[in-house]
Each structure stands twice: as structure tokens, then as C-alpha cells.
Write an enzyme that holds these catalytic residues in place. Structure first.
Site, PDB file in Angstrom:
ATOM      1  N   ARG A 161       0.827  -1.222   0.000  1.00 33.65           N
ATOM      2  CA  ARG A 161       0.000   0.000   0.000  1.00 33.65           C
ATOM      3  C   ARG A 161       0.854   1.262   0.000  1.00 33.65           C
ATOM      4  O   ARG A 161       0.557   2.244   0.685  1.00 33.65           O
ATOM      5  CB  ARG A 161      -0.963   0.022   1.197  1.00 33.65           C
ATOM      6  N   SER A 210     -10.721   0.980   2.847  1.00 38.74           N
ATOM      7  CA  SER A 210     -10.141   0.707   4.174  1.00 38.74           C
ATOM      8  C   SER A 210      -9.623   1.992   4.802  1.00 38.74           C
ATOM      9  O   SER A 210      -8.923   2.772   4.154  1.00 38.74           O
ATOM     10  CB  SER A 210      -8.992  -0.281   4.055  1.00 38.74           C
ATOM     11  N   GLU A 281      -4.763   4.352   5.938  1.00 35.31           N
ATOM     12  CA  GLU A 281      -4.539   3.969   4.533  1.00 35.31           C
ATOM     13  C   GLU A 281      -5.099   5.048   3.607  1.00 35.31           C
ATOM     14  O   GLU A 281      -4.555   5.301   2.541  1.00 35.31           O
ATOM     15  CB  GLU A 281      -5.227   2.621   4.252  1.00 35.31           C
TER      16      GLU A 281
HETATM   17  C1  LIG Z   1     -15.746   0.123  -1.576  1.00 33.78           C
HETATM   18  C2  LIG Z   1     -14.256   0.297  -1.694  1.00 33.78           C
HETATM   19  C3  LIG Z   1     -13.440  -0.818  -1.721  1.00 33.78           C
HETATM   20  C4  LIG Z   1     -12.053  -0.682  -1.821  1.00 33.78           C
HETATM   21  N1  LIG Z   1     -11.273  -1.797  -1.835  1.00 33.78           N
HETATM   22  C5  LIG Z   1      -9.924  -1.682  -1.929  1.00 33.78           C
HETATM   23  C6  LIG Z   1      -9.092  -2.842  -1.971  1.00 33.78           C
HETATM   24  O1  LIG Z   1      -9.529  -3.979  -1.910  1.00 33.78           O
HETATM   25  N2  LIG Z   1      -7.750  -2.663  -2.059  1.00 33.78           N
HETATM   26  C7  LIG Z   1      -7.184  -1.429  -2.119  1.00 33.78           C
HETATM   27  O2  LIG Z   1      -5.953  -1.331  -2.224  1.00 33.78           O
HETATM   28  N3  LIG Z   1      -7.957  -0.312  -2.110  1.00 33.78           N
HETATM   29  C8  LIG Z   1      -9.294  -0.393  -2.015  1.00 33.78           C
HETATM   30  N4  LIG Z   1     -10.083   0.736  -1.985  1.00 33.78           N
HETATM   31  C9  LIG Z   1      -9.444   2.065  -1.993  1.00 33.78           C
HETATM   32  C10 LIG Z   1      -9.309   2.672  -3.412  1.00 33.78           C
HETATM   33  O3  LIG Z   1     -10.322   2.215  -4.263  1.00 33.78           O
HETATM   34  C11 LIG Z   1      -7.943   2.348  -4.029  1.00 33.78           C
HETATM   35  O4  LIG Z   1      -6.892   2.842  -3.242  1.00 33.78           O
HETATM   36  C12 LIG Z   1      -7.815   2.946  -5.443  1.00 33.78           C
HETATM   37  O5  LIG Z   1      -6.644   2.460  -6.037  1.00 33.78           O
HETATM   38  C13 LIG Z   1      -7.787   4.472  -5.425  1.00 33.78           C
HETATM   39  O6  LIG Z   1      -7.813   4.904  -6.752  1.00 33.78           O
HETATM   40  P1  LIG Z   1      -8.435   6.303  -7.169  1.00 33.78           P
HETATM   41  O7  LIG Z   1      -8.214   6.481  -8.620  1.00 33.78           O
HETATM   42  O8  LIG Z   1      -9.843   6.429  -6.707  1.00 33.78           O
HETATM   43  O9  LIG Z   1      -7.483   7.295  -6.367  1.00 33.78           O
HETATM   44  P2  LIG Z   1      -7.929   8.560  -5.519  1.00 33.78           P
HETATM   45  O10 LIG Z   1      -8.664   8.114  -4.310  1.00 33.78           O
HETATM   46  O11 LIG Z   1      -8.580   9.565  -6.395  1.00 33.78           O
HETATM   47  O12 LIG Z   1      -6.505   9.110  -5.069  1.00 33.78           O
HETATM   48  C14 LIG Z   1      -5.711   8.363  -4.178  1.00 33.78           C
HETATM   49  C15 LIG Z   1      -4.275   8.909  -4.250  1.00 33.78           C
HETATM   50  O13 LIG Z   1      -3.750   8.652  -5.545  1.00 33.78           O
HETATM   51  C16 LIG Z   1      -3.324   9.848  -6.163  1.00 33.78           C
HETATM   52  N5  LIG Z   1      -3.599   9.745  -7.602  1.00 33.78           N
HETATM   53  C17 LIG Z   1      -4.769   9.390  -8.198  1.00 33.78           C
HETATM   54  N6  LIG Z   1      -4.612   9.360  -9.539  1.00 33.78           N
HETATM   55  C18 LIG Z   1      -3.324   9.705  -9.770  1.00 33.78           C
HETATM   56  C19 LIG Z   1      -2.545   9.857 -10.966  1.00 33.78           C
HETATM   57  N7  LIG Z   1      -3.052   9.665 -12.199  1.00 33.78           N
HETATM   58  N8  LIG Z   1      -1.249  10.235 -10.841  1.00 33.78           N
HETATM   59  C20 LIG Z   1      -0.700  10.451  -9.615  1.00 33.78           C
HETATM   60  N9  LIG Z   1      -1.388  10.322  -8.461  1.00 33.78           N
HETATM   61  C21 LIG Z   1      -2.679   9.941  -8.548  1.00 33.78           C
HETATM   62  C22 LIG Z   1      -4.140  10.943  -5.487  1.00 33.78           C
HETATM   63  O14 LIG Z   1      -3.488  12.203  -5.574  1.00 33.78           O
HETATM   64  C23 LIG Z   1      -4.222  10.429  -4.053  1.00 33.78           C
HETATM   65  O15 LIG Z   1      -3.078  10.776  -3.338  1.00 33.78           O
HETATM   66  C24 LIG Z   1     -11.474   0.610  -1.888  1.00 33.78           C
HETATM   67  C25 LIG Z   1     -12.300   1.741  -1.885  1.00 33.78           C
HETATM   68  C26 LIG Z   1     -13.678   1.593  -1.792  1.00 33.78           C
HETATM   69  C27 LIG Z   1     -14.541   2.828  -1.780  1.00 33.78           C
END
Ligand SMILES: Cc1cc2nc3c(=O)[nH]c(=O)nc-3n(C[C@H](O)[C@H](O)[C@H](O)COP(=O)(O)OP(=O)(O)OC[C@H]3O[C@@H](n4cnc5c(N)ncnc54)[C@H](O)[C@@H]3O)c2cc1C
Length: 291
Positions: A161, A210, A281
Site C-alpha cells: 500500500r 479501508s 490507509e
Molecule cells: C468500496 C471500496 C473498496 C475498496 N477496496 C480496496 C481494496 O480492496 N484494495 C485497495 O488497495 N484499495 C481499495 N479501496 C481504496 C481505493 O479504491 C484504491 O486505493 C484505489 O486504487 C484508489 O484509486 P483512485 O483512482 O480512486 O485514487 P484517488 O482516491 O482519487 O486518489 C488516491 C491517491 O492517488 C493519487 N492519484 C490518483 N490518480 C493519480 C494519478 N493519475 N497520478 C498520480 N497520483 C494519482 C491521489 O493524488 C491520491 O493521493 C477501496 C475503496 C472503496 C470505496
């Protein structure tokens, strides 16, 4: 010149549905537009932060003093070739998974229950069911205001992570290495994984995934908080999920401050009861911290 918008509310860009206005907001669709936006921010000494699907984000209620970027167009597109998938940093995992299944390519099924984008997955080396981004990523194009280059998983520092990425470094494109697999096999695995998720996690609520990383302890963060009696504990509009204690739900009208107060209480109880200091996280955006 790329359009810069004002007053865009982070609550509209995060799955928990909280967060105040971004000082500036842009939606680049090409690497050139992305570089333009980053240069615009650098010229004003304004930090830049990218939002994917906002599924791992808690943004300050007061707003974020930064240029917030959301990638679209070619920076969210997906293509496959033999066993390689190329995707924009803003491509959603759902779209990648769909394209992979259409091309009979497996390996990315674990991401079916992760509602994020390619860039967000790399940022925290997201993972589930024993796989994470480091298992499929070949390289990523990372763009900043001054340069851009392709980085390998080792250069990105992917571990549990975690990556070494900082705000201002934007994942514009990724390359995944996948394996041949039948569309039926992929569909069956995905259905099985999603059923597992639905049985244990609040998949139909507004959450940011999480809350805490699993500590080095026989109990995971969720079980630990459950044993602290925190399931259903509520502050303002935020509630610790009655289904899984490592999730915070927006039960209606929650603010980020409500969620932060719940996180502080959860950390305090885990410290008292188990002597464990939980590490969050979820990514925090803006001038906020967990006590
Ligand atoms: C119901 C649910 C279940 C989930 N299950 C899991 C799971 O099983 N495992 C897990 O690891 N996570 C899980 N997550 C958390 C989340 O979905 C993941 O961490 C996911 O990878 C976040 O991606 P995002 O594009 O939404 O990033 P965001 O939440 O939009 O951003 C997260 C971080 O990434 C950075 N970021 C986003 N895009 C970029 C880019 N293009 N370049 C540089 N930085 C960037 C942002 O600045 C921020 O710091 C879950 C979330 C939910 C709501």
C-alpha cells in the site's frame, strides 16, 4: 490553453462525498494539456494534486489550496495488444477489466472490487486477494511540471500500500503485462470475488475503502476495531460501518471533520486496548491530519 476552473467542490470528486472547494481545477485530456496545467500551477507556486475516482481520498472541508487535476480523454483511454494493456492514468479499473476480458487477457481480475483508476492504483500499490499493482505493472509514464519519464515498479518504490509518488508527479499512462485467459474464466473469477466482497464489506455505501492499513498483529485493523466495540459508532454524519469496522460510511450529511474524529477515536481505542498505533490507509488532501 487548458481551461482552469474555480470553486469545484471535492465532495463531487470523492466517493465518501465530503470535501470543500479546490483553489483551481483542470481536466487535461492529453500529455500536452497535462504539462500545460502543471506549468500553470508551477508559475503560481501552487501545488498540484491528481484525483482519480476519489475512492481513497479524504479532502479538507475548508478546501484544498492546490490545482486539482482529473484526467480524461486519451489520459483515460485503454488499448490492448497481444498480452500488453496500455491505459491512461485516469482509466478506471472497471474499464480496464472490461477491455481485458474482451481481449481474453487475465491478471487484473483482483482489481474488480477496487473502484479506482490506474494512477490511483499505482499511488498506493492498491491490491486485493493476494495481488497488487506491482504484479501487473510493467512501467508508468510519470509527468511533472519540468520533465516526464517512464518508471518501473522498482523505480516507483511499490510495496505494501505504498509508492514513492508525490503530489505534482502525475501518472499519465501505464503499461500492464497480462496473460491469456478465457473470457468465461475471467467472468467466473470476477463474479466470485465480487460475491466475497458483498458478503463482508459495505459495497453499497459511500466510503473511501479501508480506513487503516493492517498492522503487524494477529488481528487485522477491522477485527481490532470490532473488538473495541466500534461497529456502528457515529460522529455527526459519519459512522463506523456495522458490516466491517475498517470502513467509515457517510450516513448522510457527513463532513471530513466527522470522519477524522471517528478515525482519531478508533486509533485511541486500538492503542489503549491492543497497544497498536494504527496507520491510516486513506490519503488526506489539504490541511488535515489524524490525531
Ligand atoms: C468500496 C471500496 C473498496 C475498496 N477496496 C480496496 C481494496 O480492496 N484494495 C485497495 O488497495 N484499495 C481499495 N479501496 C481504496 C481505493 O479504491 C484504491 O486505493 C484505489 O486504487 C484508489 O484509486 P483512485 O483512482 O480512486 O485514487 P484517488 O482516491 O482519487 O486518489 C488516491 C491517491 O492517488 C493519487 N492519484 C490518483 N490518480 C493519480 C494519478 N493519475 N497520478 C498520480 N497520483 C494519482 C491521489 O493524488 C491520491 O493521493 C477501496 C475503496 C472503496 C470505496
Amino acid at each position: 490553453m487548458i481551461e482552469i476552473q474555480r470553486g469545484v467542490q471535492l465532495a463531487r470528486l470523492t466517493t465518501i462525498g465530503t470535501g470543500g472547494p479546490a483553489r483551481a481545477f483542470a481536466r487535461p485530456e492529453t500529455v500536452t494539456e497535462l504539462e500545460e496545467a502543471l506549468t500553470w500551477a508551477a508559475e503560481r507556486a501552487l501545488p498540484a494534486a491528481t484525483v482519480g475516482l476519489g475512492s481513497n481520498l479524504l479532502a479538507a472541508d475548508e478546501g484544498v489550496d492546490a490545482l486539482v487535476l482529473r484526467l480524461g480523454g486519451s489520459l483515460a483511454a485503454v488499448a490492448t495488444d497481444d498480452t500488453t494493456m496500455t491505459a491512461g492514468g485516469g482509466a478506471t479499473n472497471a474499464v480496464c477489466l472490461h477491455a481485458a476480458r474482451r481481449a481474453s487477457l487475465g491478471g487484473i481480475e483482483f482489481a474488480c472490487a477496487i473502484p479506482g483508476t490506474a494512477g490511483g492504483g499505482i499511488w498506493m500499490n492498491a491490491g486485493a486477494y493476494g495481488s497488487d499493482w506491482s504484479t501487473i505493472l510493467t512501467r508508468a509514464l510519470v509527468v511533472t511540471a519540468t520533465d516526464s519519464g517512464w518508471l518501473t515498479p522498482a523505480e516507483l518504490g511499490l510495496s505494501y500500500r505504498h509508492s514513492n509518488l508525490c503530489h505534482g508527479q502525475v501518472v499519465a499512462h501505464v503499461e500492464y503485462r497480462l496473460v491469456r485467459r478465457s473470457a468465461e474464466g475471467i467472468r467466473a473469477s470476477v463474479a466470485n470475488l465480487i460475491a466475497q466482497r458483498k458478503a463482508t464489506q459495505p459495497t453499497n455505501k459511500r466510503t473511501f475503502g479501508s480506513v487503516f492499513k493492517n498492522p503487524e498483529h494477529e488481528l487485522g485493523a477491522g477485527r481490532m476495531l470490532e473488538e473495541c466495540g466500534l461497529k456502528g459508532h457515529r460522529i455527526g454524519g459519519a459512522v463506523i460501518s456495522p458490516k466491517h469496522a475498517n470502513f467509515i460510511e457517510n450516513a448522510g450529511g457527513a463532513t471530513s471533520a466527522d470522519a477524522l474524529a471517528l478515525m482519531a477515536e478508533a486509533r485511541r481505542r486500538a492503542r489503549v486496548q491492543f497497544g497498536v498505533v494504527l496507520e491510516h490507509e486513506v490519503e488526506l488532501l489539504g490541511a488535515i491530519a489524524v490525531e
